[in-house]
Design an enzyme around this catalytic site. Structure first.
Site, PDB file in Angstrom:
ATOM      1  N   ASN A 162     -30.768 -12.512   8.378  1.00 47.63           N
ATOM      2  CA  ASN A 162     -30.805 -13.201   7.092  1.00 47.63           C
ATOM      3  C   ASN A 162     -30.055 -12.325   6.101  1.00 47.63           C
ATOM      4  O   ASN A 162     -30.564 -11.292   5.678  1.00 47.63           O
ATOM      5  CB  ASN A 162     -32.272 -13.405   6.663  1.00 47.63           C
ATOM      6  N   TRP A 163     -28.846 -12.752   5.760  1.00 45.30           N
ATOM      7  CA  TRP A 163     -27.997 -11.910   4.908  1.00 45.30           C
ATOM      8  C   TRP A 163     -28.409 -11.992   3.438  1.00 45.30           C
ATOM      9  O   TRP A 163     -27.859 -11.266   2.607  1.00 45.30           O
ATOM     10  CB  TRP A 163     -26.529 -12.313   5.072  1.00 45.30           C
ATOM     11  N   LYS A 164     -29.333 -12.893   3.128  1.00 44.56           N
ATOM     12  CA  LYS A 164     -29.800 -13.064   1.738  1.00 44.56           C
ATOM     13  C   LYS A 164     -28.586 -13.214   0.805  1.00 44.56           C
ATOM     14  O   LYS A 164     -27.597 -13.811   1.199  1.00 44.56           O
ATOM     15  CB  LYS A 164     -30.735 -11.917   1.357  1.00 44.56           C
ATOM     16  N   HIS A 184     -38.805 -19.166   2.860  1.00 48.44           N
ATOM     17  CA  HIS A 184     -38.801 -17.693   2.818  1.00 48.44           C
ATOM     18  C   HIS A 184     -39.656 -17.231   1.631  1.00 48.44           C
ATOM     19  O   HIS A 184     -39.663 -17.862   0.577  1.00 48.44           O
ATOM     20  CB  HIS A 184     -37.366 -17.180   2.681  1.00 48.44           C
ATOM     21  N   GLU A 214     -39.199 -15.027  -0.489  1.00 53.61           N
ATOM     22  CA  GLU A 214     -38.454 -14.824  -1.744  1.00 53.61           C
ATOM     23  C   GLU A 214     -38.268 -16.145  -2.481  1.00 53.61           C
ATOM     24  O   GLU A 214     -38.261 -16.182  -3.711  1.00 53.61           O
ATOM     25  CB  GLU A 214     -37.107 -14.143  -1.443  1.00 53.61           C
ATOM     26  N   GLU A 268     -43.496 -13.169   8.344  1.00 54.42           N
ATOM     27  CA  GLU A 268     -42.923 -12.114   7.510  1.00 54.42           C
ATOM     28  C   GLU A 268     -43.958 -11.696   6.471  1.00 54.42           C
ATOM     29  O   GLU A 268     -44.026 -12.300   5.390  1.00 54.42           O
ATOM     30  CB  GLU A 268     -41.666 -12.628   6.806  1.00 54.42           C
ATOM     31  N   GLY A 301     -38.264  -5.636   2.915  1.00 56.70           N
ATOM     32  CA  GLY A 301     -37.407  -4.809   2.065  1.00 56.70           C
ATOM     33  C   GLY A 301     -38.103  -3.559   1.549  1.00 56.70           C
ATOM     34  O   GLY A 301     -37.603  -2.889   0.650  1.00 56.70           O
ATOM     35  N   SER A 345     -38.675  -5.384   7.471  1.00 54.42           N
ATOM     36  CA  SER A 345     -38.209  -4.028   7.778  1.00 54.42           C
ATOM     37  C   SER A 345     -38.067  -3.765   9.272  1.00 54.42           C
ATOM     38  O   SER A 345     -38.337  -2.652   9.743  1.00 54.42           O
ATOM     39  CB  SER A 345     -39.126  -2.988   7.129  1.00 54.42           C
ATOM     40  N   GLY A 402     -33.444  -8.709   7.705  1.00 51.98           N
ATOM     41  CA  GLY A 402     -32.728  -8.712   6.431  1.00 51.98           C
ATOM     42  C   GLY A 402     -31.772  -7.539   6.345  1.00 51.98           C
ATOM     43  O   GLY A 402     -30.660  -7.575   6.884  1.00 51.98           O
ATOM     44  N   GLY A 403     -32.209  -6.463   5.700  1.00 50.32           N
ATOM     45  CA  GLY A 403     -31.345  -5.302   5.453  1.00 50.32           C
ATOM     46  C   GLY A 403     -30.585  -4.812   6.677  1.00 50.32           C
ATOM     47  O   GLY A 403     -29.374  -4.542   6.599  1.00 50.32           O
TER      48      GLY A 403
HETATM   49  P1  13P Z   1     -35.920  -6.885   5.582  1.00 46.81           P
HETATM   50  O1  13P Z   1     -35.554  -6.799   7.040  1.00 46.81           O
HETATM   51  O2  13P Z   1     -34.837  -6.400   4.660  1.00 46.81           O
HETATM   52  O3  13P Z   1     -37.253  -6.294   5.307  1.00 46.81           O
HETATM   53  O4  13P Z   1     -36.049  -8.451   5.259  1.00 46.81           O
HETATM   54  C1  13P Z   1     -36.809  -9.239   6.093  1.00 46.81           C
HETATM   55  C2  13P Z   1     -36.597 -10.655   5.709  1.00 46.81           C
HETATM   56  O5  13P Z   1     -36.990 -11.067   4.637  1.00 46.81           O
HETATM   57  C3  13P Z   1     -35.863 -11.524   6.638  1.00 46.81           C
HETATM   58  O6  13P Z   1     -35.916 -12.843   6.235  1.00 46.81           O
END
Ligand code: 13P
Length: 250
Positions: free
Chosen positions: A6-8, A92, A94, A164, A170, A210, A231-232
């Protein structure tokens, strides 16, 4: 096993294409592991072109639940499928947290995405205060049940659930393998109650929060952890590649 990035709200036209090419290279030996990337909406087209002919699948990060019409700024499921998307992330944390997305809206998006032939990656997870209060199962059960209400399911690969925990996203903090396994097993039981054994047993339940090369294996080895939503660590092809390799070994 499914490893999805997920590149956000990261990358741009050139860096997204470069990252997509890197992911293709990294997943050349992915074997039975399914790999997907979910770039920001304006980059779906160029990333889709970069992925053409590879086995890395394209996913979107969000969509709206109406077919078409006067909804400035929104994106329909049909648009995503015409861009070659296989997956769409729905609900998600977020989006729930910063954009006020509710369980009712998540449900509409889930049903609309399935209708359009997309595979929703439905995100659920408790906040830190909810876990501290011992309410994590209650919270996740409500999210799962609302999200799946009235959904037509024909096969176990017509949707994906991503657990999640919000406190692990994050933050560098990860659920322990035991915490992840416990919640994933619980989610599978909920799905079993609603859709039966065949769907529940075949369902991909991803862990997100994470996940990185140093913890991927201990999480992915758990019985009910069928992949990761990253994500990251999905923003660097070689690091994402190490997670793909960890999945591939199992
Ligand atoms: P991180 O891997 O950056 O914690 O993000 C997880 C995430 O929200 C994937 O959708």
């Amino acid at each position: 096993m499914l490893i999805a990035g997920n590149w956000k709200m990261n990358t741009d036209v050139s860096s997204s294409v470069e990252l997509a090419r890197g992911v293709i290279q990294e997943s050349e030996h992915a074997g039975a592991v399914n790999v997907a990337v979910c770039p920001p909406a304006p980059l779906l087209s160029v990333v889709g072109e970069a992925l053409a002919g590879s086995h890395v699948r394209l996913g979107a990060q969000n969509m709206y639940w109406v077919d078409s019409g006067a909804f400035t700024g929104e994106i329909s499921a049909q648009m995503l499928s015409s861009l070659g998307c296989h997956y769409v992330i729905v609900g998600h944390s977020e989006r729930r947290q910063y954009f006020g997305e509710t369980d009712v809206e998540v449900n509409k998006k889930v049903r609309q995405s399935v209708k359009a032939g997309l595979v929703p990656i439905i995100c659920v997870g408790e906040r830190l205060n909810q876990r501290k209060a011992g309410k994590e199962q209650e919270v996740v059960a409500a999210q799962v049940q609302h999200a799946l209400e009235g959904m037509e399911v024909r096969a176990s690969d017509s949707f994906v659930i991503a657990y999640e925990p919000v406190w692990a996203i994050g933050t560098g903090e990860t659920a322990t393998p035991e915490q992840a396994q416990g919640m994933h097993k619980f989610i599978r039981t909920l799905v079993r109650q609603q859709f039966g054994n065949q769907i529940a047993d075949g369902l991909h339940i991803l862990y997100g929060g994470s996940m990185k090369p140093s913890n991927a294996e201990e999480l992915l080895i758990q019985n009910d952890v069928d992949g990761g939503l990253i994500g990251g660590a999905s923003l660097k092809a070689d690091i994402f590649g190490q997670i793909i390799q960890a999945a591939q070994k199992l």
